[in-house]
Design an enzyme around this catalytic site. Structure first.
Site, PDB file in Angstrom:
ATOM      1  CE  LYS A 114     -11.074   3.727  16.107  1.00 16.86           C
ATOM      2  NZ  LYS A 114     -10.213   3.763  14.928  1.00 16.86           N
ATOM      3  CB  VAL A 115     -16.203  -1.280  21.005  1.00 19.84           C
ATOM      4  CG1 VAL A 115     -15.310  -1.769  22.138  1.00 19.84           C
ATOM      5  CG2 VAL A 115     -17.051  -0.105  21.465  1.00 19.84           C
TER       6      VAL A 115
END
Ligand code: E4P
Length: 220
Positions: free
Chosen positions: A83-84
């Site tokens: 997840k970014v």
């Protein structure tokens, strides 16, 4: 529609996985903090329970450190989705990880234009946060409809719409009506999905009538 559970609580995940309704898991730094457990250990454990994508979020804000963190997280298990955040560095990291063959979930999406960037960066998932938009009197579900329309206009946009910050069963149903690919749902809301007073009332009546027959299916 795929159902992910939005929690880092391993006991909750184990219980919900046993229902056969769970397609994946999302976590975030706040949920990991709430679990009170070491991050990597929790992600490894979740990945052993669930076969589908398990989102694990980077915590750096610069591209180079995000990329190192993302690669480390991706090595924990084959089903980790890194997840970014939806920032310039986050999207640069998304592209690099996607080119490595890693699933990326671009999080903290609050506008249709941001969703276009996530798709162009090669994200496997984009996470629009509908509850947080509703909280500030904006139209969370309208954002899902807008993203659906945009993605359907372009065959090359393969990013799945992962509806996040869900607060109620209605959010799930409305997102499904729009055609969102995934809903990530808090455990309490997943349990609420089962509830209807007429289901309880109808079952009580059936069981009372059945008892009067004195029969048993297994003894017949
Ligand atoms: C999604 O991946 C996020 O973890 C989550 O849905 C955020 O929800 P909240 O707005 O209830 O914190």
């Amino acid at each position: 529609m795929k159902f992910f559970v939005d929690t880092a609580d391993v006991d909750e995940i184990r219980e919900l996985a046993a229902t056969g309704l769970l397609d994946g898991v999302t976590t975030n730094p706040s949920l990991v903090a709430k679990s009170g457990r070491p991050f990597l250990e929790v992600i490894r454990e979740i990945c052993e329970i669930v076969d589908g994508p398990v989102s694990a979020e980077v915590t750096a804000t610069d591209h180079s450190t995000m990329l190192s963190e993302g690669r480390k997280l991706a090595q924990l298990a084959g089903n980790v989705a890194v997840k970014v955040p939806l920032t310039p560095d986050g999207l640069k990291t998304c592209r690099a990880l996607a080119d490595d063959g890693v699933m990326v979930n671009v999080t903290l999406c609050f506008s249709p234009s941001q969703s276009i960037l996530a798709a162009k960066a090669g994200a496997a998932f984009v996470s629009p946060f509908i509850g947080r938009l509703d909280d500030i009197s904006r139209d969370g579900m309208g954002l899902i409809a807008d993203i659906r329309m945009i993605y359907d206009n372009y065959e090359e946009f393969a990013t799945e719409i992962l509806v996040a910050s869900i607060r109620s069963p209605n959010h799930v149903a409305e997102a499904a009506k729009i055609g969102a690919d995934v809903a990530t749902i808090p455990p309490g809301v997943i349990r609420q999905l089962f509830n209807h007073p007429l289901t309880d009332k109808g079952l009580d009546a059936f069981l009372a009538d059945w008892a009067r027959t004195g029969q048993s299916i297994l003894d017949a």
